[in-house]
Enzyme design. Structure first.
Site, short mmCIF file in Angstrom:
data_model
loop_
_atom_site.label_atom_id
_atom_site.label_comp_id
_atom_site.label_asym_id
_atom_site.label_seq_id
_atom_site.Cartn_x
_atom_site.Cartn_y
_atom_site.Cartn_z
N GLU B 35 59.28 29.18 -25.66
CA GLU B 35 59.25 28.04 -26.58
C GLU B 35 60.56 27.25 -26.47
O GLU B 35 61.64 27.83 -26.57
CB GLU B 35 59.04 28.56 -28.01
CG GLU B 35 57.65 29.18 -28.18
CD GLU B 35 57.57 30.22 -29.30
OE1 GLU B 35 58.42 30.21 -30.19
OE2 GLU B 35 56.64 31.05 -29.24
N SER B 65 53.00 31.04 -29.12
CA SER B 65 51.95 32.01 -28.84
C SER B 65 52.57 33.21 -28.15
O SER B 65 52.43 33.40 -26.93
CB SER B 65 50.87 31.38 -27.94
OG SER B 65 50.23 30.29 -28.58
N GLU B 66 53.27 34.03 -28.93
CA GLU B 66 54.04 35.13 -28.33
C GLU B 66 53.15 36.14 -27.60
O GLU B 66 53.55 36.72 -26.59
CB GLU B 66 54.88 35.83 -29.40
CG GLU B 66 56.09 35.02 -29.86
CD GLU B 66 55.76 33.86 -30.79
OE1 GLU B 66 54.60 33.78 -31.27
OE2 GLU B 66 56.64 33.03 -31.05
N GLN B 88 61.62 33.53 -28.53
CA GLN B 88 62.72 32.80 -29.15
C GLN B 88 63.58 33.72 -30.02
O GLN B 88 64.77 33.50 -30.18
CB GLN B 88 62.17 31.63 -29.96
CG GLN B 88 63.10 30.46 -30.03
CD GLN B 88 62.37 29.18 -30.39
OE1 GLN B 88 61.77 29.08 -31.46
NE2 GLN B 88 62.43 28.20 -29.51
N TYR B 92 60.19 38.60 -33.19
CA TYR B 92 58.75 38.35 -33.04
C TYR B 92 58.07 39.44 -32.22
O TYR B 92 56.93 39.29 -31.78
CB TYR B 92 58.49 36.98 -32.41
CG TYR B 92 59.28 35.85 -33.04
CD1 TYR B 92 59.54 35.83 -34.41
CD2 TYR B 92 59.78 34.81 -32.25
CE1 TYR B 92 60.28 34.80 -34.98
CE2 TYR B 92 60.52 33.78 -32.83
CZ TYR B 92 60.78 33.79 -34.18
OH TYR B 92 61.52 32.78 -34.74
N HIS B 134 64.38 37.78 -38.39
CA HIS B 134 64.99 37.28 -37.16
C HIS B 134 66.18 38.12 -36.69
O HIS B 134 66.48 38.17 -35.51
CB HIS B 134 65.50 35.85 -37.35
CG HIS B 134 64.42 34.83 -37.41
ND1 HIS B 134 63.65 34.63 -38.52
CD2 HIS B 134 63.98 33.95 -36.48
CE1 HIS B 134 62.77 33.67 -38.28
NE2 HIS B 134 62.95 33.24 -37.05
#
Ligand SMILES: Cc1ncc(C[n+]2csc(CCOP(=O)(O)OP(=O)(O)O)c2C)c(N)n1
Ligand SMILES: [Mg+2]
Lengths: 320, 328
Positions: B35, B65-66, B88, B92, B134
């Site tokens: 991304e 769309s991981e 990113q 995730y 995160h």
């Protein structure tokens, strides 16, 4: 609609007969206790792997599903190797690692394998199609999956990307009405084929019990993909004749329903058509079946003579 | 590692970028996707300028769309390409966990070794004030994902050399980059700088205590070592530079020499990879230990978004110094 040549019809018939006899043989091996894992019979759904793989070239890619072994039979995978994997011995393509539910592959034939996690196929198909485009080949990917699998989130992510990037994929959903015990109507909003509209790609719903419909729809989709015009979604409506797995008590459907299925058999129906249209005699079709059974028996024999793997096998093939 | 040969100064982020550019130049099967990696150059700048240099066919912005980013990278890798895919944030991981854990790590093994899966998944990790989802350092989750390498650089030279080696390796690599390191500058050897995978670096030699640290905690441990030197404690800092392959020889050699071990990582103590490293040392080298092993790690709480509160749970040089002083 273009006519399918008699020779192709006979090939499709032989392909389906091979799948059916393979299935019978696998069930016998299962009963004899020679299969080390579960098995999902593909009986009744042969038209889809037969018609969906026949339009492919040797170097096209295949992501297959768990319903029978028809997809890889049609792509030309060694029967003996597949029986070896069924029996978990060293004749198998995995050298004794897989058993029953196949996780084998053959890069030479573009067979890219199968994940035990349903929906693994989607991302890998998109990636293989990206790879074909990146390398400037005109290879195409065909990805088979069930109606239940279509509800994985991975479907959206991968189908969206493939459509956005106009990648050469043909998505073939085998809608047999059930995911194990859960009917499609209870789990799925709308028609699966209509999702194609949302992704801006062509979608067709076809009779998946008729191999000629599957073959035609796939030929069109493969041509489009090869020409760089992007993916297609095919929803092939079909019926699974046996339980989800062998031993499934099938409490979710009536005996009446399963009894009605045999009238829909894609193989006997095509045989009747071939005879009625004068393409083959019953005698010729009978001979064909004997020949196929012979080939299968020889493959079983070849696979049966292989030894089981030794304990060192568990460490092989993990790292390069 | 500074060498007598020519060096240049790069940030950690520039070093990653340099590695990608060098390997893309060398091998046209290498491509980058994720991304905001193309026009934007990556949110940490680690892919800056690659689009201009290599074009949109090889530097690709993906949808958010991981699952697809990782799954499709596997599809590309088994069909002849060498993807470098970026998540990113490593936070995730859950969205792509089936792909990371089963597809990346096991596709080769489960299909009988007929494929190789030559890819790199870039996973920015670590505390930076972005909140509990995160700011994770989830490398230990992949200890049981046999089949995948786990590589973790701690400075620009290693970032460059390990990334280049990871791209060339035929095994799949999960490549963790601490977000707090991207702006760090360091000397990087000129030329084709390769750091072999699975080789620990002794970042500082010492005879009294072995501090095993990775990622951001290597720099913190080196600062701690300087301070402890003034107190007459000679600290050796060993950076395994990843968890798989794990360079046990270097670790055990150091433990045999010092007899005292501190393990420092930013992930929470419970479930962190320090537990595994400590267990290995207990199994292999207990007879050398003169003091119990101490783990320096984050507290077992989600990492709060507030940077102000983060200072109370993220380990620093002071945490390492304090741990070393506690050793017998
Ligand atoms: C992610 C995931 N969830 C659940 C399962 C267990 N499972 C295996 S087959 C199956 C049903 C699949 O249904 P469908 O996709 O319609 O294919 P069919 O079996 O009908 O051919 C389920 C739930 C699995 N293997 N993977
Ligand atoms: Mg189904």
């Amino acid at each position: 609609m273009t006519a399918i040549s008699p020779a192709t019809l006979l090939e499709l018939y032989e392909s389906m007969v091979t799948m059916k006899l393979w299935d019978q043989t696998a069930l016998r091996l299962l009963q004899e206790g020679r299969v080390l894992a579960g098995y999902h019979s593909g009986r009744g759904q042969e038209a889809i792997p037969a018609g969906g793989v026949a339009p492919l070239r040797r170097d096209d890619y295949l992501m297959y599903a768990h319903r029978g072994f028809g997809y890889t039979i049609a792509k030309g995978m060694s029967l003996a190797a597949m029986f070896g994997d069924l029996m978990a011995n060293t004749a198998g393509a995995t050298g004794g690692l897989g058993a029953g539910i196949p996780h084998f592959a053959d890069p030479e034939l573009g067979i890219l394998g199968q994940g035990g996690t349903l929906g693994s196929c989607f991302g890998i198909a998109t990636g293989a199609a990206f790879s074909a485009k990146y390398r400037g080949t005109d290879q195409v990917v065909v990805c088979f999956f069930g109606d239940g699998t279509a509800n994985r989130g991975a479907f959206h992510e991968s189908v969206n990307a493939a459509a956005a990037w106009k990648l050469p994929v043909v998505w073939i959903c085998e809608n047999n009405g059930y995911a194990v015990s859960v009917p499609v109507a209870e789990s799925t909003a709308g028609r699966i084929v209509d999702r194609a509209v949302g992704y801006g790609m062509p979608g067709v719903r076809i009779d998946g019990m008729d191999v000629t419909e599957v073959y035609r729809a796939t030929c069109e989709a493969v041509d489009r993909a090869r020409a760089g015009e992007g993916p297609t979604l095919i929803e092939a409506m079909c019926h699974r004749f046996r339980g989800h797995y062998e031993g499934d008590p099938q409490v979710y459907r009536t005996e009446e329903e399963t009894e009605r299925l045999s009238a829909l058999d894609p193989i006997t129906n095509l045989a009747a058509r071939l005879v009625a249209d004068g393409i083959a005699t019953e005698e010729r079709l009978g001979e064909l079946e004997v020949g196929v059974q012979d080939t299968i028996d020889r493959a079983v024999e070849e696979a049966s003579s292989a030894p089981m793997p030794g304990p060192e096998r568990i460490y092989e093939g993990l790292y390069v | 590692m500074s060498q007598a040969t020519a060096t240049r100064t790069l940030t950690f982020s520039q070093a990653i970028r340099e590695a990608l550019a060098e390997e893309m130049k060398r091998d046209d099967r290498v491509f980058v996707w994720g991304e905001d990696v193309a026009v934007y150059g990556g949110i940490y700048g680690a892919t800056a300028g690659l689009l201009e240099e290599f074009g949109p066919e090889r530097v690709i912005d993906t949808p958010i769309s991981e699952t697809m980013i990782v799954g499709a990278a596997v599809g590309a890798a088994i069909t002849g390409l060498r993807p470098v895919a970026e998540l990113q944030s490593s936070g995730y991981f859950g969205i792509a966990m089936d792909e990371l854990y089963h597809k990346v790590a096991r596709w080769r093994y489960m299909h009988g070794g007929v494929f190789t899966v030559p890819l790199v998944i870039r996973l920015p990790e670590g505390a930076k004030g972005a909140g509990p989802e995160h700011d994770v350092s989830p490398e230990a989750l992949f200890l049981s994902a046999s089949g995948a390498y786990v590589v973790i650089p701690s400075d620009p030279a290693d970032a460059l050399g390990l990334m280049k080696s990871s791209i060339r390796d035929d095994n799949p690599v999960l490549f963790f980059e601490h977000a707090g390191l991207y702006a760090h500058r360091g000397e990087v050897p000129s030329g084709d700088h390769l750091v072999p995978l699975g080789q620990a670096a002794v970042k500082r030699e010492g005879s009294d205590v072995t501090v095993i640290a990775w990622s951001r905690m290597v720099g913190e441990s080196l600062r701690a070592a300087e301070q402890l030197e003034a107190e007459g404690i000679d600290v050796e800092v060993v950076d395994p530079r990843g968890l798989r392959p794990l360079d046990l020889d270097t670790i055990l050699e150091s433990v045999a020499k010092t007899g005292r071990v501190v393990i420092a990582h930013e992930a929470p103590k419970t479930g962190g990879a320090g537990g595994e490293v400590a267990a290995i040392i207990a199994e292999e080298a207990l007879e050398y230990l003169e003091s119990p092993i101490i783990r320096v790690a984050s507290a077992d709480v989600p990492i709060p978004q507030s940077r102000y509160l983060q200072q109370f749970l993220i380990p620093t040089a002071a945490s390492v110094t304090e741990a070393v002083r506690r050793l017998d």
